[in-house]
Scaffold this motif. Structure first.
Motif, PDB file in Angstrom:
ATOM      1  N   LEU A 103       5.848   4.646   1.728  1.00  0.00           N
ATOM      2  CA  LEU A 103       6.510   5.765   2.414  1.00  0.00           C
ATOM      3  C   LEU A 103       7.410   5.259   3.536  1.00  0.00           C
ATOM      4  O   LEU A 103       8.530   5.735   3.733  1.00  0.00           O
ATOM      5  CB  LEU A 103       5.462   6.725   2.987  1.00  0.00           C
ATOM      6  CG  LEU A 103       4.705   7.568   1.964  1.00  0.00           C
ATOM      7  CD1 LEU A 103       3.420   8.143   2.579  1.00  0.00           C
ATOM      8  CD2 LEU A 103       5.586   8.701   1.441  1.00  0.00           C
ATOM      9  N   ASN A 147       0.859  -1.202   0.000  1.00  0.00           N
ATOM     10  CA  ASN A 147       0.000   0.000   0.000  1.00  0.00           C
ATOM     11  C   ASN A 147       0.890   1.245   0.000  1.00  0.00           C
ATOM     12  O   ASN A 147       2.108   1.138   0.157  1.00  0.00           O
ATOM     13  CB  ASN A 147      -0.970  -0.003   1.204  1.00  0.00           C
ATOM     14  CG  ASN A 147      -0.241  -0.067   2.520  1.00  0.00           C
ATOM     15  OD1 ASN A 147       0.459   0.870   2.900  1.00  0.00           O
ATOM     16  ND2 ASN A 147      -0.357  -1.191   3.223  1.00  0.00           N
ATOM     17  N   GLY A 148       0.267   2.400  -0.134  1.00  0.00           N
ATOM     18  CA  GLY A 148       1.030   3.635  -0.234  1.00  0.00           C
ATOM     19  C   GLY A 148       1.712   4.043   1.068  1.00  0.00           C
ATOM     20  O   GLY A 148       2.791   4.641   1.051  1.00  0.00           O
ATOM     21  N   THR A 149       1.083   3.711   2.175  1.00  0.00           N
ATOM     22  CA  THR A 149       1.681   4.048   3.470  1.00  0.00           C
ATOM     23  C   THR A 149       2.948   3.212   3.693  1.00  0.00           C
ATOM     24  O   THR A 149       3.975   3.737   4.139  1.00  0.00           O
ATOM     25  CB  THR A 149       0.655   3.804   4.600  1.00  0.00           C
ATOM     26  OG1 THR A 149      -0.561   4.471   4.269  1.00  0.00           O
ATOM     27  CG2 THR A 149       1.162   4.323   5.930  1.00  0.00           C
ATOM     28  N   ASP A 205       5.762  11.938  -2.191  1.00  0.00           N
ATOM     29  CA  ASP A 205       4.502  11.221  -1.981  1.00  0.00           C
ATOM     30  C   ASP A 205       3.628  11.516  -3.191  1.00  0.00           C
ATOM     31  O   ASP A 205       3.003  12.568  -3.298  1.00  0.00           O
ATOM     32  CB  ASP A 205       3.818  11.677  -0.685  1.00  0.00           C
ATOM     33  CG  ASP A 205       2.528  10.891  -0.425  1.00  0.00           C
ATOM     34  OD1 ASP A 205       2.016  10.261  -1.376  1.00  0.00           O
ATOM     35  OD2 ASP A 205       2.037  10.929   0.718  1.00  0.00           O
ATOM     36  N   ALA A 255       1.027   9.683  -4.278  1.00  0.00           N
ATOM     37  CA  ALA A 255      -0.200   8.870  -4.243  1.00  0.00           C
ATOM     38  C   ALA A 255      -1.364   9.532  -4.978  1.00  0.00           C
ATOM     39  O   ALA A 255      -2.253   8.851  -5.458  1.00  0.00           O
ATOM     40  CB  ALA A 255      -0.585   8.582  -2.789  1.00  0.00           C
ATOM     41  N   TYR A 286      -2.673  14.483   3.815  1.00  0.00           N
ATOM     42  CA  TYR A 286      -3.129  13.227   4.397  1.00  0.00           C
ATOM     43  C   TYR A 286      -2.137  12.794   5.480  1.00  0.00           C
ATOM     44  O   TYR A 286      -0.955  13.111   5.408  1.00  0.00           O
ATOM     45  CB  TYR A 286      -3.209  12.172   3.285  1.00  0.00           C
ATOM     46  CG  TYR A 286      -3.795  10.866   3.699  1.00  0.00           C
ATOM     47  CD1 TYR A 286      -5.056  10.798   4.269  1.00  0.00           C
ATOM     48  CD2 TYR A 286      -3.094   9.681   3.517  1.00  0.00           C
ATOM     49  CE1 TYR A 286      -5.604   9.589   4.647  1.00  0.00           C
ATOM     50  CE2 TYR A 286      -3.633   8.461   3.884  1.00  0.00           C
ATOM     51  CZ  TYR A 286      -4.883   8.424   4.450  1.00  0.00           C
ATOM     52  OH  TYR A 286      -5.423   7.229   4.825  1.00  0.00           O
ATOM     53  N   TYR A 328      -4.657   2.344  -4.012  1.00  0.00           N
ATOM     54  CA  TYR A 328      -5.971   2.274  -3.363  1.00  0.00           C
ATOM     55  C   TYR A 328      -7.048   2.480  -4.441  1.00  0.00           C
ATOM     56  O   TYR A 328      -6.861   3.272  -5.366  1.00  0.00           O
ATOM     57  CB  TYR A 328      -6.030   3.370  -2.293  1.00  0.00           C
ATOM     58  CG  TYR A 328      -7.268   3.342  -1.439  1.00  0.00           C
ATOM     59  CD1 TYR A 328      -7.402   2.407  -0.415  1.00  0.00           C
ATOM     60  CD2 TYR A 328      -8.322   4.235  -1.662  1.00  0.00           C
ATOM     61  CE1 TYR A 328      -8.546   2.366   0.363  1.00  0.00           C
ATOM     62  CE2 TYR A 328      -9.464   4.203  -0.895  1.00  0.00           C
ATOM     63  CZ  TYR A 328      -9.569   3.263   0.121  1.00  0.00           C
ATOM     64  OH  TYR A 328     -10.700   3.220   0.882  1.00  0.00           O
ATOM     65  N   VAL A 379       4.325  16.348  -0.927  1.00  0.00           N
ATOM     66  CA  VAL A 379       3.149  15.570  -1.336  1.00  0.00           C
ATOM     67  C   VAL A 379       2.531  16.290  -2.533  1.00  0.00           C
ATOM     68  O   VAL A 379       2.253  17.487  -2.452  1.00  0.00           O
ATOM     69  CB  VAL A 379       2.119  15.507  -0.181  1.00  0.00           C
ATOM     70  CG1 VAL A 379       0.915  14.670  -0.584  1.00  0.00           C
ATOM     71  CG2 VAL A 379       2.761  14.960   1.090  1.00  0.00           C
ATOM     72  N   LYS A 381      -7.750   5.860  -6.099  1.00  0.00           N
ATOM     73  CA  LYS A 381      -6.657   6.684  -6.653  1.00  0.00           C
ATOM     74  C   LYS A 381      -6.730   6.668  -8.179  1.00  0.00           C
ATOM     75  O   LYS A 381      -7.415   5.831  -8.763  1.00  0.00           O
ATOM     76  CB  LYS A 381      -5.307   6.137  -6.186  1.00  0.00           C
ATOM     77  CG  LYS A 381      -5.166   6.027  -4.673  1.00  0.00           C
ATOM     78  CD  LYS A 381      -4.872   7.342  -3.983  1.00  0.00           C
ATOM     79  CE  LYS A 381      -5.056   7.157  -2.501  1.00  0.00           C
ATOM     80  NZ  LYS A 381      -4.411   8.044  -1.618  1.00  0.00           N
ATOM     81  N   TYR A 402      -8.392  18.662   3.672  1.00  0.00           N
ATOM     82  CA  TYR A 402      -8.472  17.972   4.940  1.00  0.00           C
ATOM     83  C   TYR A 402      -8.950  18.970   5.976  1.00  0.00           C
ATOM     84  O   TYR A 402      -8.542  20.130   5.892  1.00  0.00           O
ATOM     85  CB  TYR A 402      -7.088  17.410   5.290  1.00  0.00           C
ATOM     86  CG  TYR A 402      -6.658  16.393   4.227  1.00  0.00           C
ATOM     87  CD1 TYR A 402      -7.036  15.059   4.321  1.00  0.00           C
ATOM     88  CD2 TYR A 402      -5.924  16.796   3.105  1.00  0.00           C
ATOM     89  CE1 TYR A 402      -6.661  14.134   3.347  1.00  0.00           C
ATOM     90  CE2 TYR A 402      -5.560  15.878   2.121  1.00  0.00           C
ATOM     91  CZ  TYR A 402      -5.932  14.554   2.252  1.00  0.00           C
ATOM     92  OH  TYR A 402      -5.585  13.663   1.270  1.00  0.00           O
ATOM     93  N   ALA A 434      -0.736   9.986   6.333  1.00  0.00           N
ATOM     94  CA  ALA A 434       0.238   8.901   6.162  1.00  0.00           C
ATOM     95  C   ALA A 434       1.687   9.387   6.194  1.00  0.00           C
ATOM     96  O   ALA A 434       2.557   8.743   6.783  1.00  0.00           O
ATOM     97  CB  ALA A 434      -0.031   8.169   4.847  1.00  0.00           C
ATOM     98  N   GLY A 476      -2.685  -1.721  -2.633  1.00  0.00           N
ATOM     99  CA  GLY A 476      -1.442  -1.877  -3.385  1.00  0.00           C
ATOM    100  C   GLY A 476      -0.666  -0.589  -3.333  1.00  0.00           C
ATOM    101  O   GLY A 476      -1.216   0.474  -3.026  1.00  0.00           O
TER     102      GLY A 476
END
Ligand SMILES: *Cc1c(COP(=O)(O)O)cnc(C)c1O
Length: 375
Positions: free
Chosen positions: A60, A55-57, A153, A155, A82, A184, A127, A187, A314, A84, A195
């Motif tokens: 990182l 996954n993306g997290t 980042d 993502a 975000y 995700y 990001v 995305k 956010y 993460a 993934g």
């Protein structure tokens, strides 16, 4: 916000037959489909190495683990993003240093980065928010001046191009020392589960990243470094290979929706449409308006009542999140971050969105502020 099902129906045959093949061969993990996607993705991005992961997290986290940082080392991140990014930094015992963003681009401010650099600073994690690149050329200049690592980042901006001052282009995620992305489902390049992937042009880092994602081993049961377990599975790789072929077309479909929104909303003086930076293409992971008269929450209510999906990405600056209190010392107000948390609202945007659907959203906003559409 997205319509993953209609998109699936258009490529159903390829995905269904690929998944059936994985089931028949039972090569669920590290099978040939994963290798195939890895190579296709390297070619698409123009990057030497892609390391798929879970996954993306994780991407990182693995990226930061590869940099050889020590507890207490500082990593600069935007405060408006975000969670993460800052989360993995804290998890590794490093110190996230949260800095302000640009009001127009929503991305980390180069000026703020410069001001935040201390003798303990070791890395910057820009990001590429909402689908547009941060100002990577300036960020890389700052990093080179101070001997810092840059981990992108990416993502939200997969498929976007950064345009350098001399006119050359590079895909976002391939410019820093390491790039990270998420697959995700919602995305821009999403699979049908979790993934992620890590990108780098550096052979040494690629070796290390591969190892870290695989329990620190390159030969089975010989562990050179402390790693983790982070894998992309073959079924997700099938989905990603099928969708990668359409990624540029998907990006264009999103831009078409954004253009239509822009046409309508740029007439309203109480709204600011997304700014498009000259140094980046925009792949519109989100279409994010700024509602500038303090009426964002009232507008949100109106959209909710009309049944129009919308999100606030956010609502709270990272330094005001309870979990990040220990790292918020000295920050109580970053002007643009605070303003954006109160002003932003994201509208539905996806590859299958019709003109009629866009016009419906526009109509609801227009009906709320009677008159601006006509003017
Ligand atoms: C989605 C996202 C991530 C995390 O990806 P996951 O695959 O959900 O772990 C990280 N950073 C940003 C900016 C994201 O949008």
């Amino acid at each position: 916000m997205v319509d993953v099902r209609s998109q699936y129906l258009k490529i159903k045959d390829e995905i269904d037959s690929g998944i059936r093949e994985v089931l028949e061969t039972t090569a669920f993990i590290n099978g040939p489909k994963v290798k195939k996607f890895e190579e296709e993705f390297e070619q698409y991005l123009g990057v030497k190495h892609v390391i798929p992961c879970a996954n993306g997290t994780d991407a990182l986290q693995i990226a930061l683990m590869a940099l050889g940082l020590k507890p207490g080392d500082e990593v600069i991140v935007p405060a408006f993003t975000y969670v993460a990014t800052a989360e993995v930094i804290a998890l590794l015992g490093l110190t996230p240093v949260m800095v302000d963003v640009d009001y127009d681009t929503f991305n980390v401010s180069s000026e703020a980065i410069r001001k935040a650099i201390s003798p303990k600073t070791k890395a910057i994690v820009p990001v590429h928010l909402y689908g547009q690149s941060a100002d990577m050329e300036t960020i890389m200049e700052i990093a080179n001046e101070h001997g810092l690592f840059v981990v992108e980042d990416n993502a939200q901006a997969i498929g976007a191009d950064y345009i350098f001052k001399n006119g050359t282009r590079a895909k976002t995620g391939t410019i820093g020392h390491i790039g990270c992305t998420s697959f995700y489902p919602s995305k821009n390049l999403g699979c049908y589960g979790d993934g992620g992937a890590i990108m780098t042009q550096d052979d040494h880092l690629a070796d290390l990243l591969h190892k870290i994602a695989n329990h620190g081993q390159s030969v089975r049961y010989y562990h050179d470094v402390v790693g983790c377990n982070s894998r992309l599975d073959s079924i997700q790789a099938v989905v990603l290979s099928a969708k990668l072929k359409h990624l540029d077309e998907y990006c264009r479909a999103r831009v078409r929706v954004a253009d239509r929104y822009d046409d309508a909303f740029s007439k309203a003086d109480w709204l600011k449409v997304p700014y498009r930076a000259p140094y980046s293409t925009h792949v519109f992971h989100q279409y994010t308006l700024r509602v500038i008269e303090g009426s964002r929450d009232a507008l949100k209510k109106k959209l909710d009542e009309a049944g129009i999906p919308n999100m606030i990405y956010y609502p709270v600056p990272l330094y005001k999140q309870k979990a990040f209190e220990p790292f918020a010392g000295g920050i109580d107000y970053l002007e643009n971050t605070e303003k954006l948390c109160k002003e932003v609202i994201s509208l539905p945007i996806h590859t299958e969105m019709s003109d009629e659907q866009v016009d419906w959203v526009v109509g609801v906003l227009g009906g709320w502020r009677v008159g601006w559409l006509a003017s």
